[in-house]
Design an enzyme around this catalytic site. Structure first.
Site, PDB file in Angstrom:
ATOM      1  N   ARG A 181       0.843  -1.205   0.000  1.00 21.51           N
ATOM      2  CA  ARG A 181       0.000   0.000   0.000  1.00 21.51           C
ATOM      3  C   ARG A 181       0.877   1.253   0.000  1.00 21.51           C
ATOM      4  O   ARG A 181       0.563   2.247  -0.665  1.00 21.51           O
ATOM      5  CB  ARG A 181      -0.924   0.010   1.224  1.00 21.51           C
ATOM      6  CG  ARG A 181      -1.743  -1.259   1.378  1.00 21.51           C
ATOM      7  CD  ARG A 181      -3.251  -1.058   1.247  1.00 21.51           C
ATOM      8  NE  ARG A 181      -3.874  -2.310   0.837  1.00 21.51           N
ATOM      9  CZ  ARG A 181      -4.442  -3.202   1.648  1.00 21.51           C
ATOM     10  NH1 ARG A 181      -4.527  -2.961   2.925  1.00 21.51           N
ATOM     11  NH2 ARG A 181      -4.963  -4.307   1.168  1.00 21.51           N
TER      12      ARG A 181
ATOM     13  N   GLU B  97     -12.910 -14.695  10.843  1.00 22.92           N
ATOM     14  CA  GLU B  97     -13.026 -14.013   9.543  1.00 22.92           C
ATOM     15  C   GLU B  97     -12.858 -14.982   8.373  1.00 22.92           C
ATOM     16  O   GLU B  97     -11.737 -15.231   7.917  1.00 22.92           O
ATOM     17  CB  GLU B  97     -11.992 -12.882   9.437  1.00 22.92           C
ATOM     18  CG  GLU B  97     -12.078 -12.134   8.108  1.00 22.92           C
ATOM     19  CD  GLU B  97     -11.064 -10.993   7.973  1.00 22.92           C
ATOM     20  OE1 GLU B  97     -10.195 -10.854   8.833  1.00 22.92           O
ATOM     21  OE2 GLU B  97     -11.160 -10.251   6.978  1.00 22.92           O
TER      22      GLU B  97
ATOM     23  N   LYS C   6     -16.608 -11.899  11.382  1.00 19.36           N
ATOM     24  CA  LYS C   6     -16.212 -10.853  10.428  1.00 19.36           C
ATOM     25  C   LYS C   6     -16.344 -11.411   9.017  1.00 19.36           C
ATOM     26  O   LYS C   6     -15.410 -12.029   8.488  1.00 19.36           O
ATOM     27  CB  LYS C   6     -14.771 -10.399  10.712  1.00 19.36           C
ATOM     28  CG  LYS C   6     -14.233  -9.381   9.706  1.00 19.36           C
ATOM     29  CD  LYS C   6     -12.999  -8.670  10.225  1.00 19.36           C
ATOM     30  CE  LYS C   6     -12.379  -7.780   9.160  1.00 19.36           C
ATOM     31  NZ  LYS C   6     -11.352  -6.878   9.666  1.00 19.36           N
TER      32      LYS C   6
ATOM     33  N   SER D 272     -14.274  -4.675   4.533  1.00 22.36           N
ATOM     34  CA  SER D 272     -14.708  -3.869   3.378  1.00 22.36           C
ATOM     35  C   SER D 272     -14.280  -4.511   2.056  1.00 22.36           C
ATOM     36  O   SER D 272     -14.926  -4.270   1.030  1.00 22.36           O
ATOM     37  CB  SER D 272     -14.229  -2.424   3.484  1.00 22.36           C
ATOM     38  OG  SER D 272     -12.831  -2.323   3.575  1.00 22.36           O
ATOM     39  N   GLY D 273     -13.196  -5.275   2.057  1.00 23.31           N
ATOM     40  CA  GLY D 273     -12.852  -6.106   0.906  1.00 23.31           C
ATOM     41  C   GLY D 273     -12.429  -5.370  -0.354  1.00 23.31           C
ATOM     42  O   GLY D 273     -12.427  -5.953  -1.426  1.00 23.31           O
ATOM     43  N   GLY D 274     -12.100  -4.081  -0.219  1.00 20.83           N
ATOM     44  CA  GLY D 274     -11.707  -3.318  -1.404  1.00 20.83           C
ATOM     45  C   GLY D 274     -12.813  -2.407  -1.920  1.00 20.83           C
ATOM     46  O   GLY D 274     -12.617  -1.674  -2.891  1.00 20.83           O
TER      47      GLY D 274
ATOM     48  N   ARG E  43      -9.356  -0.840   4.541  1.00 22.21           N
ATOM     49  CA  ARG E  43      -9.247   0.106   3.424  1.00 22.21           C
ATOM     50  C   ARG E  43     -10.364   1.141   3.413  1.00 22.21           C
ATOM     51  O   ARG E  43     -10.119   2.323   3.115  1.00 22.21           O
ATOM     52  CB  ARG E  43      -9.202  -0.660   2.098  1.00 22.21           C
ATOM     53  CG  ARG E  43      -7.850  -1.278   1.820  1.00 22.21           C
ATOM     54  CD  ARG E  43      -7.922  -2.342   0.751  1.00 22.21           C
ATOM     55  NE  ARG E  43      -8.569  -3.553   1.223  1.00 22.21           N
ATOM     56  CZ  ARG E  43      -8.753  -4.651   0.475  1.00 22.21           C
ATOM     57  NH1 ARG E  43      -8.341  -4.661  -0.778  1.00 22.21           N
ATOM     58  NH2 ARG E  43      -9.329  -5.725   0.977  1.00 22.21           N
TER      59      ARG E  43
HETATM   60  P1  13P Z   1     -10.552  -4.524   4.371  1.00 22.92           P
HETATM   61  O1  13P Z   1     -11.651  -3.784   5.103  1.00 22.92           O
HETATM   62  O2  13P Z   1      -9.597  -3.635   3.664  1.00 22.92           O
HETATM   63  O3  13P Z   1     -11.097  -5.646   3.531  1.00 22.92           O
HETATM   64  O4  13P Z   1      -9.677  -5.232   5.487  1.00 22.92           O
HETATM   65  C1  13P Z   1     -10.306  -5.868   6.532  1.00 22.92           C
HETATM   66  C2  13P Z   1      -9.419  -6.893   7.059  1.00 22.92           C
HETATM   67  O5  13P Z   1      -9.087  -6.878   8.203  1.00 22.92           O
HETATM   68  C3  13P Z   1      -8.977  -7.940   6.136  1.00 22.92           C
HETATM   69  O6  13P Z   1      -8.482  -8.995   6.889  1.00 22.92           O
END
Ligand code: 13P
Length: 346
Positions: free
Chosen positions: A38, A182, A224, A266-268, A299
């Site tokens: 990043r 998660e 999550k 959020s996944g991008g 993100r």
């Molecule tokens: P994002 O919200 O960027 O997807 O990251 C969450 C996270 O902790 C991924 O493991």
């Protein structure tokens, strides 16, 4: 209490602090390679000091504790300090933000399953959890990744990842850490939203079967999940309401009501989109949701701030304003109070 016995009151108290007052979680637990990736994208040097300075920028954002109940740190970060020498976990706790820790060790190819991954980190986990607890962590995170593609995910991949998630969760509860479980279905690919819903439902069903078998206390864990979305290259783009409906309905079918809180990754997705989806779920399903429906974004909270900072000391305050704004929007979405007007009247 005997060793190995779970203290449900302690776990519940932590969860109440994390999500009380409409708050959610900030994921700032990027591994060093991910953080460096990043940084490279916006021209920031990839050094331990730059990573420390960036994480200090995040946690010293004035008023962050109004919207963020917990922050997930990485192994390097939980050992770092502010410029004044205050350990990050102490700084967070003093700001009313519960420190948490990513405890998985990333993913490897799953043997015998081309194109699929298994998460590492169970070996020696009991000892590492005790160390993190002594460093101030009160909750933990373990991420599994599932890819949708030609013939995948396989049953073997879902079972192996779900069992590891459940074993990790049981180990966390044994030492009084709240496990964040998660299982992430990745957005990469051209699959439809319906296929994402099917795979998400199947994985969650598998995860909760393992969680029952491993004796995990449902009341003392956080889920999550991903939101249910079409693949990034799927030509059909679904509306905010469609995503909200299919995501909430998928979760309602498989997540036990005893689980106190769900906090989405959020996944991008952009911050705006992630907030719009979360807000729509909280608005439309308010009467039906048995769990808190909140956020654990990385993100979608950090991204604008990282771009604004770009490694420049003079930009710290502007970057903190951007981070604060995204945290505020996320908290509003968790309460069903978000509108896109918030984006223009900041
Ligand atoms: P994002 O919200 O960027 O997807 O990251 C969450 C996270 O902790 C991924 O493991």
């Amino acid at each position: 209490m005997e060793s190995g016995e779970v203290n449900p009151q302690l776990l519940s108290a932590t969860i109440n602090t994390l999500f009380g007052g409409g708050k959610g979680l900030l994921a700032m637990d990027e591994s060093t390679p991910t953080c460096d990736k990043r940084f490279a994208a916006v021209g920031i040097p990839q050094t331990a000091e730059a990573r420390r300075a960036y994480r200090e920028l995040i946690i010293t954002t004035p008023g962050l504790g109004r919207y963020i109940g917990g922050a997930i740190l990485f192994d390097e970060t939980i050992r770092q300090t502010t410029k004044e020498g205050v350990p990050f976990p102490k700084f967070l706790a003093d700001a009313g933000i519960v420190p948490g820790i990513k405890v998985d060790e990333g993913t490897n190819d799953l043997a015998g399953h081309p194109g699929e991954r298994i998460t590492a980190g169970l070996d020696g986990l009991r000892e590492r959890l005790l160390e993190y607890s002594n460093l101030g962590a009160r909750f933990a995170k373990w991420r599994s990744v599932i890819t949708i593609g030609d013939g995948i995910p396989t049953r073997g991949c879902l079972d192996a990842n779900a069992q590891d998630l459940a074993r990790y969760a049981a180990l966390c509860q044994e030492v009084g850490l709240v496990p964040i479980v998660e299982p992430e279905i990745l957005m990469d690919g051209d699959h439809t939203i319906e296929l994402c819903a099917e795979v998400t439902g199947e994985m969650l069903f598998t995860v909760f079967s393992e969680i029952y078998q491993e004796g995990v206390d449902l009341e003392g864990m956080i889920l999550k999940p991903n939101m249910v979305l079409p693949g990034l290259s799927c030509p059909i783009r679904n509306s905010i309401d469609e995503v909200a409906d299919i995501t909430a309905e998928t979760l309602l079918r498989v997540v036990p009501a005893a689980v106190p809180a769900i906090a989405f990754l959020s996944g991008g997705q952009s911050g705006e989109l992630a907030c719009s989806h979360l807000n729509a779920m909280n608005l439309k399903f308010r009467e039906r949701l048995p769990w808190v429906l909140s956020f654990s974004f990385a993100r979608a909270i950090q991204h604008p701030a990282l771009e604004i900072w770009a490694g420049e000391d003079t930009q710290v305050s502007a970057a903190q304003n951007a981070l604060f704004h995204r945290a505020h929007c996320s908290q509003a979405a968790r309460c069903g109070d978000y509108t896109t007007d918030m984006e223009t009247t900041k």
